[in-house]
Write a protein that holds these residues in place. Structure first.
Motif, PDB file in Angstrom:
ATOM      1  N   CYS A 214      90.826 -17.740  66.709  1.00 41.33           N
ATOM      2  CA  CYS A 214      90.799 -18.634  67.874  1.00 41.33           C
ATOM      3  C   CYS A 214      90.433 -17.939  69.170  1.00 41.33           C
ATOM      4  O   CYS A 214      90.209 -18.601  70.174  1.00 41.33           O
ATOM      5  CB  CYS A 214      92.175 -19.273  68.061  1.00 41.33           C
TER       6      CYS A 214
ATOM      7  N   GLU B  94      86.280 -21.037  61.900  1.00 39.76           N
ATOM      8  CA  GLU B  94      86.736 -22.013  60.909  1.00 39.76           C
ATOM      9  C   GLU B  94      87.840 -21.432  60.034  1.00 39.76           C
ATOM     10  O   GLU B  94      88.724 -22.156  59.578  1.00 39.76           O
ATOM     11  CB  GLU B  94      85.568 -22.482  60.044  1.00 39.76           C
ATOM     12  N   ASP B  95      87.790 -20.124  59.836  1.00 45.09           N
ATOM     13  CA  ASP B  95      88.802 -19.446  59.021  1.00 45.09           C
ATOM     14  C   ASP B  95      90.087 -19.167  59.808  1.00 45.09           C
ATOM     15  O   ASP B  95      91.023 -18.596  59.251  1.00 45.09           O
ATOM     16  CB  ASP B  95      88.245 -18.136  58.468  1.00 45.09           C
TER      17      ASP B  95
ATOM     18  N   LYS C  87      81.123 -18.587  63.998  1.00 40.67           N
ATOM     19  CA  LYS C  87      81.629 -19.928  63.713  1.00 40.67           C
ATOM     20  C   LYS C  87      82.420 -19.954  62.409  1.00 40.67           C
ATOM     21  O   LYS C  87      83.444 -20.642  62.313  1.00 40.67           O
ATOM     22  CB  LYS C  87      80.473 -20.931  63.672  1.00 40.67           C
ATOM     23  N   GLN C  88      81.988 -19.198  61.411  1.00 40.12           N
ATOM     24  CA  GLN C  88      82.718 -19.145  60.147  1.00 40.12           C
ATOM     25  C   GLN C  88      84.090 -18.500  60.342  1.00 40.12           C
ATOM     26  O   GLN C  88      85.086 -18.989  59.820  1.00 40.12           O
ATOM     27  CB  GLN C  88      81.924 -18.380  59.085  1.00 40.12           C
TER      28      GLN C  88
ATOM     29  N   CYS D 118      92.748 -25.334  67.465  1.00 44.48           N
ATOM     30  CA  CYS D 118      93.033 -24.025  66.894  1.00 44.48           C
ATOM     31  C   CYS D 118      94.371 -24.111  66.172  1.00 44.48           C
ATOM     32  O   CYS D 118      95.408 -24.226  66.832  1.00 44.48           O
ATOM     33  CB  CYS D 118      93.078 -22.953  67.974  1.00 44.48           C
TER      34      CYS D 118
END
Length: 74
Positions: free
Chosen positions: A23, A19-20, A15-16, A54
Motif C-alpha cells: 500500500c 494488488e498483492d 500494480k501487481q 488498501c
C-alpha cells in the motif's frame, strides 16, 4: 512502461505488488527494490498507488494486526 530504471521495474509490476497488498512506496520497495537506489521513481510509485482501497490500511484503522495474513479476495 518502466517506473524504476535502476531496477527495471514496470508499472505493471508495481500494480501487481499493490494488488498483492503493498500500500505504500516502502512496501513496494520491500517487494521489488523500486525506489531504493536513486529515488527518482518514488513519486511515480505514489501516483500509481493513489488513494485506493488498501486492505492493510483498513485493518490498521480497525486496530487489528496488519502483518498477519490478509483474507483472500472473493
Amino acid at each position: 512502461m518502466y517506473v524504476c530504471s535502476c531496477f527495471g521495474i514496470t508499472e505493471a509490476q508495481v500494480k501487481q505488488h499493490a494488488e498483492d497488498g503493498a500500500c505504500t512506496p516502502r512496501q513496494i520497495a520491500s517487494a521489488c527494490k523500486a525506489g531504493t537506489d536513486c529515488g527518482s521513481c518514488v513519486r511515480r510509485i505514489q501516483a500509481l498507488l493513489g488513494r485506493g482501497a488498501c486492505p492493510r490500511r483498513e485493518l490498521a484503522d480497525q486496530g487489528r494486526p496488519v502483518l498477519s495474513d490478509l483474507p483472500e479476495a472473493a
